[in-house]
Design an enzyme around this catalytic site. Structure first.
Site, PDB file in Angstrom:
ATOM      1  N   VAL A 146       0.830  -1.209   0.000  1.00 43.92           N
ATOM      2  CA  VAL A 146       0.000   0.000   0.000  1.00 43.92           C
ATOM      3  C   VAL A 146       0.866   1.262   0.000  1.00 43.92           C
ATOM      4  O   VAL A 146       0.641   2.189  -0.779  1.00 43.92           O
ATOM      5  CB  VAL A 146      -0.959   0.003   1.220  1.00 43.92           C
ATOM      6  CG1 VAL A 146      -1.618   1.364   1.395  1.00 43.92           C
ATOM      7  CG2 VAL A 146      -2.033  -1.061   1.029  1.00 43.92           C
ATOM      8  N   THR A 194      -5.704  -0.718   7.416  1.00 43.79           N
ATOM      9  CA  THR A 194      -7.037  -1.184   7.798  1.00 43.79           C
ATOM     10  C   THR A 194      -7.046  -1.402   9.307  1.00 43.79           C
ATOM     11  O   THR A 194      -6.311  -2.249   9.824  1.00 43.79           O
ATOM     12  CB  THR A 194      -7.353  -2.498   7.060  1.00 43.79           C
ATOM     13  OG1 THR A 194      -7.234  -2.253   5.655  1.00 43.79           O
ATOM     14  CG2 THR A 194      -8.751  -2.992   7.386  1.00 43.79           C
ATOM     15  N   ARG A 254       0.922 -14.120   0.736  1.00 40.40           N
ATOM     16  CA  ARG A 254       0.375 -14.185   2.092  1.00 40.40           C
ATOM     17  C   ARG A 254      -0.984 -14.893   2.076  1.00 40.40           C
ATOM     18  O   ARG A 254      -1.853 -14.540   1.295  1.00 40.40           O
ATOM     19  CB  ARG A 254       0.267 -12.773   2.682  1.00 40.40           C
ATOM     20  CG  ARG A 254       1.637 -12.162   2.950  1.00 40.40           C
ATOM     21  CD  ARG A 254       1.535 -10.753   3.495  1.00 40.40           C
ATOM     22  NE  ARG A 254       1.259  -9.772   2.460  1.00 40.40           N
ATOM     23  CZ  ARG A 254       1.233  -8.447   2.683  1.00 40.40           C
ATOM     24  NH1 ARG A 254       1.457  -7.971   3.892  1.00 40.40           N
ATOM     25  NH2 ARG A 254       0.983  -7.613   1.697  1.00 40.40           N
ATOM     26  N   CYS A 296      -5.407  -9.439   3.089  1.00 34.72           N
ATOM     27  CA  CYS A 296      -6.521  -8.612   3.584  1.00 34.72           C
ATOM     28  C   CYS A 296      -7.751  -9.400   4.016  1.00 34.72           C
ATOM     29  O   CYS A 296      -8.115  -9.365   5.196  1.00 34.72           O
ATOM     30  CB  CYS A 296      -6.898  -7.589   2.518  1.00 34.72           C
ATOM     31  SG  CYS A 296      -5.602  -6.370   2.264  1.00 34.72           S
ATOM     32  N   GLY A 347      -7.693 -15.740  -0.192  1.00 37.32           N
ATOM     33  CA  GLY A 347      -6.453 -15.671   0.583  1.00 37.32           C
ATOM     34  C   GLY A 347      -5.969 -14.238   0.565  1.00 37.32           C
ATOM     35  O   GLY A 347      -6.772 -13.303   0.483  1.00 37.32           O
ATOM     36  N   GLU A 393      -7.869   2.296   2.484  1.00 32.23           N
ATOM     37  CA  GLU A 393      -7.417   2.057   1.114  1.00 32.23           C
ATOM     38  C   GLU A 393      -8.175   0.865   0.534  1.00 32.23           C
ATOM     39  O   GLU A 393      -8.271  -0.172   1.171  1.00 32.23           O
ATOM     40  CB  GLU A 393      -5.900   1.801   1.104  1.00 32.23           C
ATOM     41  CG  GLU A 393      -5.338   1.585  -0.265  1.00 32.23           C
ATOM     42  CD  GLU A 393      -5.781   2.671  -1.248  1.00 32.23           C
ATOM     43  OE1 GLU A 393      -5.499   3.853  -1.015  1.00 32.23           O
ATOM     44  OE2 GLU A 393      -6.443   2.333  -2.254  1.00 32.23           O
ATOM     45  N   PHE A 394      -8.679   1.034  -0.695  1.00 33.70           N
ATOM     46  CA  PHE A 394      -9.460  -0.032  -1.331  1.00 33.70           C
ATOM     47  C   PHE A 394      -8.744  -0.650  -2.525  1.00 33.70           C
ATOM     48  O   PHE A 394      -9.338  -1.425  -3.262  1.00 33.70           O
ATOM     49  CB  PHE A 394     -10.821   0.513  -1.773  1.00 33.70           C
ATOM     50  CG  PHE A 394     -11.651   1.021  -0.626  1.00 33.70           C
ATOM     51  CD1 PHE A 394     -12.376   0.149   0.169  1.00 33.70           C
ATOM     52  CD2 PHE A 394     -11.690   2.379  -0.323  1.00 33.70           C
ATOM     53  CE1 PHE A 394     -13.133   0.606   1.246  1.00 33.70           C
ATOM     54  CE2 PHE A 394     -12.445   2.848   0.743  1.00 33.70           C
ATOM     55  CZ  PHE A 394     -13.169   1.962   1.534  1.00 33.70           C
TER      56      PHE A 394
HETATM   57  N1  LIG Z   1      -2.040  -5.101   0.475  1.00 40.93           N
HETATM   58  C1  LIG Z   1      -3.228  -4.675   0.106  1.00 40.93           C
HETATM   59  O1  LIG Z   1      -3.744  -5.016  -0.965  1.00 40.93           O
HETATM   60  C2  LIG Z   1      -4.004  -3.733   0.990  1.00 40.93           C
HETATM   61  C3  LIG Z   1      -5.117  -3.082   0.454  1.00 40.93           C
HETATM   62  C4  LIG Z   1      -5.811  -2.202   1.284  1.00 40.93           C
HETATM   63  C5  LIG Z   1      -5.422  -2.013   2.586  1.00 40.93           C
HETATM   64  N2  LIG Z   1      -4.347  -2.682   3.079  1.00 40.93           N
HETATM   65  C6  LIG Z   1      -3.935  -2.421   4.464  1.00 40.93           C
HETATM   66  O2  LIG Z   1      -2.822  -1.541   4.430  1.00 40.93           O
HETATM   67  C7  LIG Z   1      -1.905  -1.844   5.501  1.00 40.93           C
HETATM   68  C8  LIG Z   1      -0.541  -2.143   4.936  1.00 40.93           C
HETATM   69  O3  LIG Z   1      -0.634  -3.300   4.130  1.00 40.93           O
HETATM   70  P1  LIG Z   1       0.548  -3.750   3.155  1.00 40.93           P
HETATM   71  O4  LIG Z   1       0.030  -4.922   2.381  1.00 40.93           O
HETATM   72  O5  LIG Z   1       1.076  -2.580   2.432  1.00 40.93           O
HETATM   73  O6  LIG Z   1       1.621  -4.232   4.217  1.00 40.93           O
HETATM   74  P2  LIG Z   1       3.156  -4.598   3.939  1.00 40.93           P
HETATM   75  O7  LIG Z   1       3.499  -5.613   4.949  1.00 40.93           O
HETATM   76  O8  LIG Z   1       3.347  -4.904   2.484  1.00 40.93           O
HETATM   77  O9  LIG Z   1       3.939  -3.232   4.236  1.00 40.93           O
HETATM   78  C9  LIG Z   1       4.112  -2.679   5.488  1.00 40.93           C
HETATM   79  C10 LIG Z   1       5.466  -1.999   5.535  1.00 40.93           C
HETATM   80  O10 LIG Z   1       5.592  -1.288   6.781  1.00 40.93           O
HETATM   81  C11 LIG Z   1       6.935  -1.387   7.215  1.00 40.93           C
HETATM   82  N3  LIG Z   1       7.020  -1.065   8.637  1.00 40.93           N
HETATM   83  C12 LIG Z   1       6.715  -1.807   9.723  1.00 40.93           C
HETATM   84  N4  LIG Z   1       6.912  -1.110  10.846  1.00 40.93           N
HETATM   85  C13 LIG Z   1       7.356   0.113  10.482  1.00 40.93           C
HETATM   86  C14 LIG Z   1       7.742   1.274  11.187  1.00 40.93           C
HETATM   87  N5  LIG Z   1       7.696   1.317  12.502  1.00 40.93           N
HETATM   88  N6  LIG Z   1       8.154   2.342  10.478  1.00 40.93           N
HETATM   89  C15 LIG Z   1       8.222   2.306   9.127  1.00 40.93           C
HETATM   90  N7  LIG Z   1       7.868   1.238   8.410  1.00 40.93           N
HETATM   91  C16 LIG Z   1       7.440   0.153   9.062  1.00 40.93           C
HETATM   92  C17 LIG Z   1       7.318  -2.808   6.851  1.00 40.93           C
HETATM   93  O11 LIG Z   1       8.724  -2.976   6.803  1.00 40.93           O
HETATM   94  C18 LIG Z   1       6.654  -2.956   5.482  1.00 40.93           C
HETATM   95  O12 LIG Z   1       7.523  -2.559   4.441  1.00 40.93           O
HETATM   96  C19 LIG Z   1      -2.551  -3.008   6.259  1.00 40.93           C
HETATM   97  O13 LIG Z   1      -3.335  -2.497   7.306  1.00 40.93           O
HETATM   98  C20 LIG Z   1      -3.457  -3.635   5.220  1.00 40.93           C
HETATM   99  O14 LIG Z   1      -4.540  -4.313   5.792  1.00 40.93           O
HETATM  100  C21 LIG Z   1      -3.630  -3.523   2.307  1.00 40.93           C
END
Ligand SMILES: NC(=O)c1ccc[n+]([C@@H]2O[C@H](COP(=O)([O-])OP(=O)(O)OC[C@H]3O[C@@H](n4cnc5c(N)ncnc54)[C@H](O)[C@@H]3O)[C@@H](O)[C@H]2O)c1
Length: 448
Positions: free
Chosen positions: A11, A123, A335, A267, A264, A155-156
């Site tokens: 994201v 989220t 994941r 999310c 899977g 974020e969607f």
């Molecule tokens: N992946 C998706 O499709 C998606 C879509 C919508 C919403 N979301 C939500 O968005 C959020 C993030 O999801 P994601 O898939 O991007 O996660 P991700 O695991 O891909 O990325 C998270 C990042 O945060 C970093 N991080 C952790 N602790 C940190 C800190 N203290 N300071 C700076 N960076 C730090 C990690 O190293 C990692 O790079 C979640 O809540 C998820 O539910 C994800």
């Protein structure tokens, strides 16, 4: 505008890159030193169609930066996005440790006289914006209350089409009642909604719940169709026909009605779990969600059950080719990918597996190590395999060279968890073919 994005994963990197694309100065922060180093030197860390081109252009044009230093990014930023992980805790609730940890650091960095908007893109359960606000205030030694606002902006985006989803969102949801934050968020998102898709402003609780409601509803749709597929198998009906029959009703809609091997990804599983848990904590038993999770767990192993039935409950010594490891096509994200559940069940039953995925091999190797063989190509995976299993609907698997498949497999047997092939065509080619919610095509000579 000057923006900081904290957390540079799926994201955060898309968010940062797309905001840079519309002319903002963006600094992305991550605690992972290797990730920051790679991104800073122009190496993209995730596979997401269309992202690399934008990432390279904006970096080259000096609008996109990467750092490990939260202080450096926050000092310059007007708007600070939190795109941090919210993984499930042991009891299923969202683990807010990352969000609140950063909020606490922000408390020490926000200074009176320098107004900032903190935007929660992760989220998170209802009430998190309020907890973030309290945590920031508590961590500060000064009275900074009026120098920041916390906004919920769920974020969607969908992995695989994340850039398109971000650049042209169906809607943008902003949860805040603070007038300065509303003004800034409106300005920031204006370039993304020029075609008239709405920015929907609401209170922060409603915004936080909207994200969970959206994901939970989609998960309901998937589990519902998987149950209809089960009924189709029992009644001799064809789920493709039923899907088309109901999807043409505008109230139902055509999308998200495809049965398969369960949802899977990073999310749906965690968000359905978290909404169920927070409902229970609030004193409400959200029963549909519990059923959705149970159905999904069972569905992930439905294909393996079919395989066991076909091989008289004896998979020991069998060797299978598996196409697709990512939880869905066009991503390298594995994941909670259903393919892994299938692989684990097969290995447990004494079988061996050769797998291929166009983009998710690297991430899969990190999890599976030497437990399976990773093939060089989709066809190489088939060599000496008893059957082919399809676990992800990548486009390149849709019209394969069936001649080659026939030659490479020991027997012409396909277990398709994504209903990729036309039954009529498969019947003409003499395969034994099992899919989801459709008739089994039985090859003469092989008993099923
Ligand atoms: N992946 C998706 O499709 C998606 C879509 C919508 C919403 N979301 C939500 O968005 C959020 C993030 O999801 P994601 O898939 O991007 O996660 P991700 O695991 O891909 O990325 C998270 C990042 O945060 C970093 N991080 C952790 N602790 C940190 C800190 N203290 N300071 C700076 N960076 C730090 C990690 O190293 C990692 O790079 C979640 O809540 C998820 O539910 C994800």
């Amino acid at each position: 505008m000057k923006i900081a994005v904290i957390g540079t994963g799926y994201v955060g990197l898309v968010t940062g890159t797309c905001f840079a694309e519309t002319g903002n100065m963006v600094t992305c922060v991550d605690i992972n030193a290797e990730k920051v180093q790679k991104l800073s030197s122009g190496e993209i860390t995730i596979y997401e169609p269309g992202l690399e081109k934008l990432f390279l252009r904006n970096q080259k044009e000096g609008r996109l930066f990467f750092t490990q230093s939260l202080a450096e990014a926050v000092a310059q930023a007007h708007v600070i996005f939190l795109a941090l992980p919210t993984p499930p805790d042991e009891d299923g609730s969202a683990d807010l440790r990352y969000i609140l940890g950063v909020a606490s650091d922000l408390g020490t960095l926000i200074k009176p006289g320098d107004y900032k908007v903190i935007v929660d893109k992760s989220t998170v359960p209802v009430g998190t914006a309020s907890s973030v606000r309290d945590t920031i205030n508590a961590a500060s030694t000064q009275n900074i209350e009026k120098w920041f606002d916390v906004v919920s902006n769920p974020e969607f985006l969908r992995e695989g089409v994340a850039v398109d989803d971000f650049m042209k969102p169906d809607r943008v949801v902003i949860g805040t009642t603070a007038s300065e934050a509303i003004r800034i968020m409106n300005e920031l998102y204006a370039p993304f909604v020029r075609q008239g898709n709405p920015i929907i402003f609401m209170d922060e609780y409603s915004a936080e719940l909207t994200k969970y409601a959206a994901n939970a509803f989609l998960a309901v749709k998937i589990s519902f169709m998987n149950e209809i597929a089960r009924l189709c198998e029992l009644f001799g009906a064809d789920v493709d026909m039923v899907r088309r029959g109901i999807g043409s009703d505008e109230r139902i809609g055509r999308r998200f009605l495809f049965p398969g091997i369960g949802y899977g990804g990073s999310c749906f599983p965690k968000d359905v779990k978290a909404l169920s848990k927070s409902s229970k904590d609030a004193g409400y038993d959200f029963r549909i969600l519990d059923a959705v999770m149970t159905v999904n767990e069972k569905q992930k192993l439905h294909l393996v059950q079919k395989m066991k039935a076909f091989y008289d409950n004896d998979l020991n010594g069998k060797h299978f080719a598996l196409w697709g490891l990512a939880f869905k096509p066009n991503t390298d994200d594995v994941r909670e990918a259903p393919a892994f559940e299938i692989i684990n069940a097969l290995l447990e039953a004494g079988a061996t597996v050769s797998a291929f995925d166009p983009e998710a091999m690297h991430n899969s190797k990190e999890i599976l190590g030497e437990r399976i063989r990773f093939a060089e190509s989709q066809y190489e995976a088939l060599e000496a395999a008893d059957a082919l299993i399809i676990a992800t609907e990548w486009n390149e698997f849709r019209t394969p060279d069936f001649e080659k498949i026939s030659q490479l497999l020991k027997e012409k047997v396909i277990f398709d968890g994504r209903n990729l092939f036309d039954l009529q065509k498969i019947r003409q080619m003499d395969f034994h073919y099992e899919s989801v919610g459709r008739r089994t095509i039985t090859q003469p000579g092989i008993e099923s």
